[in-house]
Design a protein around this motif. Sequence first.
Motif, mmCIF file in Angstrom:
data_model
loop_
_atom_site.group_PDB
_atom_site.id
_atom_site.type_symbol
_atom_site.label_atom_id
_atom_site.label_comp_id
_atom_site.label_asym_id
_atom_site.label_seq_id
_atom_site.Cartn_x
_atom_site.Cartn_y
_atom_site.Cartn_z
ATOM 1 N N LEU A 49 0.829 -1.211 0.000
ATOM 2 C CA LEU A 49 0.000 0.000 0.000
ATOM 3 C C LEU A 49 0.859 1.254 0.000
ATOM 4 C CD1 LEU A 49 -2.890 -0.820 2.475
ATOM 5 C CD2 LEU A 49 -3.088 -0.347 0.033
ATOM 6 N N CYS A 50 1.915 1.248 0.811
ATOM 7 C CA CYS A 50 2.807 2.409 0.866
ATOM 8 C C CYS A 50 3.511 2.611 -0.472
ATOM 9 C CB CYS A 50 3.811 2.243 2.008
ATOM 10 S SG CYS A 50 3.033 2.369 3.633
ATOM 11 N N PHE A 51 3.919 1.530 -1.119
ATOM 12 C CA PHE A 51 4.535 1.623 -2.449
ATOM 13 C C PHE A 51 3.555 2.249 -3.437
ATOM 14 C CE2 PHE A 51 5.239 0.024 -6.702
ATOM 15 C CZ PHE A 51 6.585 0.270 -6.902
ATOM 16 N N LEU A 52 2.316 1.755 -3.451
ATOM 17 C CA LEU A 52 1.311 2.284 -4.392
ATOM 18 C C LEU A 52 1.030 3.760 -4.126
ATOM 19 C CD1 LEU A 52 -1.201 -0.701 -4.534
ATOM 20 C CD2 LEU A 52 0.423 0.009 -6.314
ATOM 21 N N ALA A 53 0.937 4.149 -2.863
ATOM 22 C CA ALA A 53 0.699 5.563 -2.538
ATOM 23 C C ALA A 53 1.859 6.419 -3.051
ATOM 24 C CB ALA A 53 0.525 5.740 -1.036
ATOM 25 N N GLY A 54 3.087 5.972 -2.843
ATOM 26 C CA GLY A 54 4.236 6.707 -3.357
ATOM 27 C C GLY A 54 4.204 6.816 -4.868
ATOM 28 N N PRO A 128 -4.350 14.379 -2.934
ATOM 29 C CA PRO A 128 -5.406 15.263 -3.432
ATOM 30 C C PRO A 128 -5.861 14.882 -4.838
ATOM 31 C CG PRO A 128 -3.288 16.394 -3.429
ATOM 32 C CD PRO A 128 -3.062 15.052 -2.826
ATOM 33 N N ALA A 129 -7.129 15.131 -5.103
ATOM 34 C CA ALA A 129 -7.655 14.922 -6.448
ATOM 35 C C ALA A 129 -7.242 16.102 -7.315
ATOM 36 C CB ALA A 129 -9.166 14.802 -6.401
ATOM 37 N N GLY A 130 -7.063 15.838 -8.587
ATOM 38 C CA GLY A 130 -6.677 16.895 -9.513
ATOM 39 C C GLY A 130 -5.199 17.202 -9.437
ATOM 40 N N LYS A 131 -4.846 18.436 -9.806
ATOM 41 C CA LYS A 131 -3.441 18.839 -9.796
ATOM 42 C C LYS A 131 -2.913 18.858 -8.372
ATOM 43 C CE LYS A 131 -3.549 21.353 -14.078
ATOM 44 N NZ LYS A 131 -3.028 22.434 -14.844
ATOM 45 N N LYS A 132 -1.738 18.262 -8.203
ATOM 46 C CA LYS A 132 -1.226 18.112 -6.847
ATOM 47 C C LYS A 132 0.229 18.514 -6.689
ATOM 48 C CE LYS A 132 -0.155 13.245 -7.608
ATOM 49 N NZ LYS A 132 0.214 13.488 -8.966
ATOM 50 N N CYS A 133 0.865 18.982 -7.752
ATOM 51 C CA CYS A 133 2.326 19.159 -7.732
ATOM 52 C C CYS A 133 2.821 20.091 -6.628
ATOM 53 C CB CYS A 133 2.844 19.579 -9.092
ATOM 54 S SG CYS A 133 2.235 21.160 -9.654
ATOM 55 N N PHE A 134 2.074 21.105 -6.238
ATOM 56 C CA PHE A 134 2.554 22.038 -5.219
ATOM 57 C C PHE A 134 1.932 21.809 -3.844
ATOM 58 C CE2 PHE A 134 3.084 24.429 -9.239
ATOM 59 C CZ PHE A 134 4.468 24.494 -9.213
ATOM 60 N N ILE A 135 1.036 20.831 -3.735
ATOM 61 C CA ILE A 135 0.344 20.638 -2.462
ATOM 62 C C ILE A 135 0.516 19.233 -1.893
ATOM 63 C CG2 ILE A 135 -1.374 22.433 -2.867
ATOM 64 C CD1 ILE A 135 -3.346 20.234 -3.709
ATOM 65 N N VAL A 136 1.126 18.336 -2.628
ATOM 66 C CA VAL A 136 1.267 16.956 -2.164
ATOM 67 C C VAL A 136 2.330 16.874 -1.075
ATOM 68 C CG1 VAL A 136 2.999 16.143 -3.808
ATOM 69 C CG2 VAL A 136 1.228 14.594 -3.004
ATOM 70 N N LYS A 137 2.158 15.920 -0.167
ATOM 71 C CA LYS A 137 3.095 15.751 0.941
ATOM 72 C C LYS A 137 3.188 14.269 1.293
ATOM 73 C CE LYS A 137 -0.636 16.547 4.161
ATOM 74 N NZ LYS A 137 -1.231 17.370 5.152
ATOM 75 N N VAL A 138 4.131 13.937 2.134
ATOM 76 C CA VAL A 138 4.217 12.571 2.639
ATOM 77 C C VAL A 138 3.039 12.377 3.590
ATOM 78 C CG1 VAL A 138 5.578 10.905 3.952
ATOM 79 C CG2 VAL A 138 6.733 12.527 2.428
ATOM 80 N N PRO A 139 2.226 11.356 3.359
ATOM 81 C CA PRO A 139 1.041 11.160 4.198
ATOM 82 C C PRO A 139 1.403 10.877 5.656
ATOM 83 C CG PRO A 139 0.951 9.810 2.211
ATOM 84 C CD PRO A 139 2.314 10.391 2.272
ATOM 85 N N LYS A 140 0.571 11.362 6.563
ATOM 86 C CA LYS A 140 0.787 11.158 7.997
ATOM 87 C C LYS A 140 0.867 9.679 8.337
ATOM 88 C CE LYS A 140 -1.095 12.489 12.531
ATOM 89 N NZ LYS A 140 -0.125 11.677 13.175
ATOM 90 N N ILE A 141 0.034 8.867 7.696
ATOM 91 C CA ILE A 141 0.041 7.431 7.995
ATOM 92 C C ILE A 141 1.404 6.809 7.662
ATOM 93 C CG2 ILE A 141 -0.895 6.627 5.785
ATOM 94 C CD1 ILE A 141 -2.619 4.649 7.461
ATOM 95 N N VAL A 142 2.079 7.336 6.650
ATOM 96 C CA VAL A 142 3.418 6.850 6.299
ATOM 97 C C VAL A 142 4.440 7.398 7.288
ATOM 98 C CG1 VAL A 142 5.244 6.872 4.541
ATOM 99 C CG2 VAL A 142 2.856 6.533 3.859
ATOM 100 N N LEU A 143 4.354 8.677 7.612
ATOM 101 C CA LEU A 143 5.282 9.273 8.577
ATOM 102 C C LEU A 143 5.240 8.571 9.927
ATOM 103 C CD1 LEU A 143 4.804 13.090 7.878
ATOM 104 C CD2 LEU A 143 6.815 11.694 7.339
ATOM 105 N N ASP A 144 4.051 8.116 10.326
ATOM 106 C CA ASP A 144 3.873 7.463 11.620
ATOM 107 C C ASP A 144 4.117 5.953 11.578
ATOM 108 O OD1 ASP A 144 3.187 9.939 12.614
ATOM 109 O OD2 ASP A 144 1.025 9.554 12.615
#
Length: 162
Positions: A49-54, A128-144
């Motif tokens: 799941l983490c691979f797919l999210a990345g 995020p849905a749609g354009k995400k290039c300036f707003i995407v981040k490492v998800p909290k679930i991955v960070l934790d």
Amino acid sequence: KMLLREFRDSIFSDSRIELIQDTRDKLLVRSIHGTKRVVSIPLKLTRDLCFLAGFIIGDGHLRKSKFSITLEISDRKIITLVSKIFERVFDLDLSIRTRKRLGKLSSHIINFESKAIWLFFRDVFEIPAGKKCFIVKVPKIVLDSPLEFKKSFISGLFEESS
């Protein structure tokens, strides 16, 4: 492994998704409208799941209007690997199509509609849905998550970006 309780609760609040079966490890669901394909939604965080999210964050796309997910890359081996992981995790049967581009490498595309999977990546992995290039981040679930999950996320991110 982390249980994704919050998503289990939130997906039931959407009246357009029908629950087929609820087990300890996954939900079997389908949309009331549109494609009626039954999909499996995992309730435990995994390296896959983490691979797919990345991978999706790297250059995938959650389309706003049709609850579709599109993945596109020029490397046939990588898109085949990603397709197999999606099929294994979500019990899907996906196809890869090839788009020839004049003067460029061909690209290989996976595109499918599933509101449940779309919501899963939007809500659980904060994609995020749609354009995400300036707003995407490492998800909290991955960070934790444990280090092995973080490594899988980064692996997916760089497979897409290469």
